[in-house]
Design a protein around this motif. Structure first.
Motif, PDB file in Angstrom:
ATOM      1  N   ILE B 336       0.846  -1.203   0.000  1.00 51.56           N
ATOM      2  CA  ILE B 336       0.000   0.000   0.000  1.00 51.56           C
ATOM      3  C   ILE B 336       0.878   1.249   0.000  1.00 51.56           C
ATOM      4  N   ARG B 337       1.894   1.255   0.857  1.00 59.58           N
ATOM      5  CA  ARG B 337       2.779   2.435   0.913  1.00 59.58           C
ATOM      6  C   ARG B 337       3.488   2.629  -0.417  1.00 59.58           C
ATOM      7  N   PHE B 338       3.929   1.541  -1.011  1.00 59.91           N
ATOM      8  CA  PHE B 338       4.728   1.634  -2.231  1.00 59.91           C
ATOM      9  C   PHE B 338       3.925   2.192  -3.409  1.00 59.91           C
ATOM     10  N   TYR B 339       2.717   1.666  -3.603  1.00 63.86           N
ATOM     11  CA  TYR B 339       1.969   2.082  -4.807  1.00 63.86           C
ATOM     12  C   TYR B 339       1.115   3.319  -4.588  1.00 63.86           C
ATOM     13  N   LEU B 340       0.595   3.495  -3.390  1.00 61.21           N
ATOM     14  CA  LEU B 340      -0.335   4.603  -3.181  1.00 61.21           C
ATOM     15  C   LEU B 340       0.276   5.731  -2.377  1.00 61.21           C
ATOM     16  N   ASP B 341       1.423   5.459  -1.770  1.00 60.19           N
ATOM     17  CA  ASP B 341       2.054   6.455  -0.915  1.00 60.19           C
ATOM     18  C   ASP B 341       1.097   6.885   0.210  1.00 60.19           C
ATOM     19  N   GLU B 342       0.414   5.907   0.766  1.00 60.89           N
ATOM     20  CA  GLU B 342      -0.506   6.169   1.880  1.00 60.89           C
ATOM     21  C   GLU B 342      -0.215   5.162   2.983  1.00 60.89           C
ATOM     22  N   GLU B 343      -0.633   5.502   4.192  1.00 58.59           N
ATOM     23  CA  GLU B 343      -0.575   4.523   5.281  1.00 58.59           C
ATOM     24  C   GLU B 343      -1.818   3.641   5.208  1.00 58.59           C
ATOM     25  N   PRO B 344      -1.676   2.359   5.520  1.00 58.68           N
ATOM     26  CA  PRO B 344      -2.853   1.479   5.486  1.00 58.68           C
ATOM     27  C   PRO B 344      -3.928   1.973   6.452  1.00 58.68           C
ATOM     28  N   ILE B 345      -5.163   1.963   5.997  1.00 55.05           N
ATOM     29  CA  ILE B 345      -6.271   2.403   6.848  1.00 55.05           C
ATOM     30  C   ILE B 345      -6.684   1.282   7.800  1.00 55.05           C
ATOM     31  N   LEU B 346      -6.691   0.057   7.288  1.00 53.30           N
ATOM     32  CA  LEU B 346      -7.029  -1.087   8.139  1.00 53.30           C
ATOM     33  C   LEU B 346      -5.768  -1.918   8.383  1.00 53.30           C
ATOM     34  N   PRO B 347      -5.477  -2.258   9.640  1.00 59.05           N
ATOM     35  CA  PRO B 347      -4.251  -3.017   9.928  1.00 59.05           C
ATOM     36  C   PRO B 347      -4.348  -4.486   9.546  1.00 59.05           C
ATOM     37  N   ASN B 348      -3.199  -5.080   9.313  1.00 60.08           N
ATOM     38  CA  ASN B 348      -3.067  -6.529   9.157  1.00 60.08           C
ATOM     39  C   ASN B 348      -3.053  -7.190  10.532  1.00 60.08           C
ATOM     40  N   VAL B 349      -3.320  -8.473  10.556  1.00 56.34           N
ATOM     41  CA  VAL B 349      -3.071  -9.260  11.759  1.00 56.34           C
ATOM     42  C   VAL B 349      -1.559  -9.534  11.784  1.00 56.34           C
ATOM     43  N   PRO B 350      -0.882  -9.358  12.956  1.00 53.93           N
ATOM     44  CA  PRO B 350       0.560  -9.650  13.016  1.00 53.93           C
ATOM     45  C   PRO B 350       0.823 -11.070  12.517  1.00 53.93           C
ATOM     46  N   THR B 351       1.850 -11.227  11.706  1.00 55.94           N
ATOM     47  CA  THR B 351       2.069 -12.518  11.065  1.00 55.94           C
ATOM     48  C   THR B 351       3.550 -12.894  11.103  1.00 55.94           C
TER      49      THR B 351
END
Lengths: 301, 479
Positions: B336-351
């Protein structure tokens, strides 16, 4: 008889569609719902006090009058009573299967109480009426010889159906081009899926209207229904199509020919609702002509 | 009278319905009021009614492992899940952002591979993916749309935060339950809707058709769209029929189509008809026996060549699986950061990434408290739920992880949120997730249609329909 069964079927479907479509709508939808229920009275041919139309419980008022009211001879209950008494008087001409289907429908409807239907939600009641009434048509086709008596049953069924589609269209708001409104219109005419299949762009309102007025093979379009009436009349007298031997054939043939060649653009130029009104009146005129040609003393059933 | 609601006791998880004091949340207050007036006997009556309607309609799915009659109704719990407008707009923005970024990622890995060349994620993660499709390298897909339809799985943690659990970018199913559940609930239990006007769901097929038409090959103004199904034995066949019928498009199987000089045709009673867009509900591997599994009889010979020649759109595009590979999932925030230059709005589950030695050691020594997933499987198959696993199962997984670390990821157990669910004569909290369906038109289109799946077994965190899960009607409210 088949006219009244057809009417009960249409009414059940229209109530079910509108009921279902007003359950999960927002406030703007509720205002629209009030308009919807007002139009249902006209579609059903039920005249009510103007006061009632402004009332808060319009939905339940419409429902009561269109289903169980015995005052109104076009409510579901009345239609089925009339159909059954017609059937009794021609019982000898009918197959046992046809009689039992209709009598079963009659007993089912008589056994319901408005209260029990209200508690359950009307859907299952309306669907039972609709399903049985549709089955009635199939049983007629499969068990009655396709001679005069069947031809008259066809006339009743399709005359009523064209008038019903016309009344639905007469009450349509032609200025409202929202997808929601068109979907409702199509569903009231059982046309949602057939239309989606026939048209690739299922959201085009113009196409939807053309489908309901003028489609060649959709069995509820006004054109198709008028053709069926025309054909059945000609089968009875064996007059060739395109000619006529009585008033009923003449007025039906004229309407049928007009529908073959009119274009949807012309209809909308005239005003779709006005055109639909005119069709509904013509259907009534055809009914009267058939009555005076064939049954000078008994009401058309 | 014994109202159903009287017996609801919340447990120590995030409860969608009641706050920590046990008081119904504001958006559930109207439902609570209605439920207080409904008797248990009445409720059972409604359940019977709903089940008989579902059975009559044929709203069934197939469980592959079940050798007895395999056609079943997906259990439908009548208590609706309610999502307030504010939460929904956050979800909507979050998943739209995600799908947009993943779509760009697919265009990149099958094109210039910028993200790999710039070292923002390890190239071997992409190339080792079973779902990375070399046939697709250098193929330009119409309108650059790869992910026409996706079903993003969301869960809520203990504090109510929404997390993205999986992206489901291949052939996500479940939308027919959304459509049918609403319709059946309205008809069979209209009283439940007394205080609510949830957003209607019946618009979805039209929006899907619009999106599919939008993605037609360039120059086609009135595309013919078909739905390609594996056939009546597929677990989601009912869904395929519903969608085809509501969209008014042909439902076809592989042998209804043929390819001639790189153009796809459908056999009809009036001869061949050109096909422009194929909404396929069949996996990549089965699409074309020439390109993939030679023994597959489900696909169409020569389809891949036609696709590469640009004469037909396949939706979703071939090879989208690389973007929802469970091993790629940890990199989605970076994508998301790479292509949109935005911070993710919804977090991932830690993996945990098992190819990393340190992380793998942590995983293999804490198997009893983690959930381990096989990256090559989905639908709840090939999974280890640590706390409820046996020592033998843990040992087997440990060996498997050591042997093929790329094939596994591990996550802490997220205590999914709970929702009142009918269980016998009581309402009991059961774990749920949320799968909104996302379409790609000119812009990302997120219709108000989401499937809530519920784990019907007490304490279970697995909501998959193949593992004893059920569904709920999901009411998305206006803002």
């Amino acid at each position: 008889m088949s006219r009244n069964v057809e009417r009960a079927e249409s009414l059940a479907r229209i109530l079910d569609v509108n009921y279902n479509r007003t359950v999960d709508r927002n406030a703007a939808g509720r205002e629209r719902a009030a308009r919807v229920w007002r139009s249902v009275f006209d579609i059903a041919g039920i005249v009510v006090d103007p006061e009632l139309l402004e009332g808060a419980s319009l939905a339940s008022a419409a429902f009561e009058r269109c289903t169980f009211s015995t005052e109104h001879r076009t409510s579901i209950v009345s239609c089925i009573r009339i159909a059954r008494s017609n059937a009794l008087s021609v019982r000898a001409e009918l197959s046992t299967e046809v009689w039992e289907c209709l009598n079963g429908l009659y007993l089912f409807v008589e056994a319901q109480s408005p209260r029990s239907v209200a508690r359950e939600g009307p859907s299952s009641f309306l669907r039972s009426v609709r399903d049985t009434a549709q089955a009635f048509g199939g049983i007629v086709d499969a068990t009655v010889s396709h001679e005069d008596e069947w031809n008259f049953l066809q006339i009743g069924r399709y005359l009523e159906r064209s008038a019903m589609t016309a009344r639905i269209l007469r009450n349509h708001d032609f200025g409202d081009e929202s997808a929601h409104e068109y979907q409702r219109l199509l569903e009231m005419c059982c046309a949602s899926e057939p239309f989606a299949k026939a048209q690739r762009l299922s959201s085009d309102p113009y196409e939807a209207l053309s489908f309901l007025f003028l489609h060649r093979s959709f069995p509820r379009s006004i054109r198709f229904c008028t053709h069926e009436v025309d054909r059945a009349l000609h089968r009875i007298t064996e007059t060739p199509m395109g000619a006529y031997s009585n008033e009923a054939e003449r007025v039906t043939g004229r309407l049928s020919a007009m529908l073959d060649f009119v274009q949807i653009g012309e209809i909308l130029d005239e005003g779709g609702d006005r055109f639909a009104s005119r069709i509904a009146e013509r259907a009534d005129a055809i009914g009267l002509a058939i009555q005076s040609s064939y049954f000078p003393r008994i009401p058309v059933g | 009278m014994q109202p159903l609601l009287d017996r609801y006791r919340r447990v120590d998880f995030f409860d969608e319905f009641a706050d920590s004091q046990g008081v119904p949340r504001a958006h559930y207050a109207g439902l609570a009021e209605t439920l207080r007036t409904i008797d248990i006997a009445e409720f059972h009556h409604r359940v019977d009614l709903v089940n008989s309607v579902l059975l009559q309609r044929g709203v069934t799915f197939t469980v592959y492992s079940d050798s007895r009659g395999t056609e079943r109704i997906l259990p439908f719990d009548l208590i609706p899940r309610i999502v307030p407008g504010g939460e929904w707009s956050l979800i909507k923005r979050g998943i739209a952002q995600r799908v947009l970024a993943l779509n760009a990622f697919l265009g990149d890995v099958y094109g210039p591979q910028r993200i790999l060349r710039e070292g923002r994620m390890p190239a071997e993660m992409v190339f080792s993916s079973k779902f990375f499709n070399r046939e697709m390298i250098g193929v330009r897909v119409p309108r650059d749309v790869y992910i026409h339809v996706s079903g993003v799985d969301l869960i809520r943690g203990r504090d109510g935060t929404y997390y993205v659990l999986e992206d489901n970018l291949r052939t996500p199913s479940g939308i027919s339950y959304v459509l049918e559940n609403r319709d059946v609930l309205k008809r069979s239990f209209p009283r439940l809707f007394e205080n609510y006007a949830p957003r209607p769901v019946d618009d979805y097929p039209r929006r899907l058709l619009d999106a599919l038409r939008y993605s037609a090959p360039p120059g086609v103004s009135d595309p013919t769209v078909v739905l390609l199904t594996p056939g009546i034995y597929n677990s989601a066949y009912f869904e395929h029929t519903v969608l085809a019928r509501r969209m008014g498009i042909e439902l076809v199987e592989g042998n209804d189509l043929l390819v001639h000089e790189n153009v796809v045709f459908m056999k009809t009673t009036k001869g061949l008809q050109r096909v422009d867009v194929i909404y396929r509900r069949i996996d990549d591997d089965y699409l074309d026996p020439l390109a993939f599994k030679p023994d597959s009889s489900l696909g169409v010979v020569g389809l891949m060549n036609a696709y590469r020649a640009g004469s037909v759109t396949i939706a979703n595009a071939v090879g989208t699986g690389v973007a929802d590979d469970k091993a790629i999932y940890p990199f989605v925030p970076e994508i998301i950061r790479f292509y949109l230059d935005e911070e993710p709005i919804l977090p991932n589950v830690p993996t945990y990434d098992c190819t990393d030695d340190v992380q793998r050691r942590h995983v293999t020594s804490h198997l009893d408290e983690l959930v381990v997933k096989n990256t090559n499987q989905s639908g709840g198959y090939g999974m280890l739920m640590g706390p409820s696993s046996t020592a033998l199962e843990r040992a087997q997984f440990k060996d498997a992880i050591e042997a093929n670390p790329r094939d596994f990821i591990a996550q802490p157990i997220i205590p999914l949120s709970c929702h009142p669910t009918v269980f016998g004569d009581t309402l009991a909290p059961r774990h749920i997730d949320l799968r909104p369906f996302v379409l790609m038109n000119e812009e990302v289109d997120v219709p108000p249609t989401a499937l809530t799946r519920v784990a019907l077994t007490e304490g279970s965190l697995v909501v998959n329909s193949s593992q004893g899960g059920g569904s709920k009607d999901t009411w998305i409210l206006e803002d």
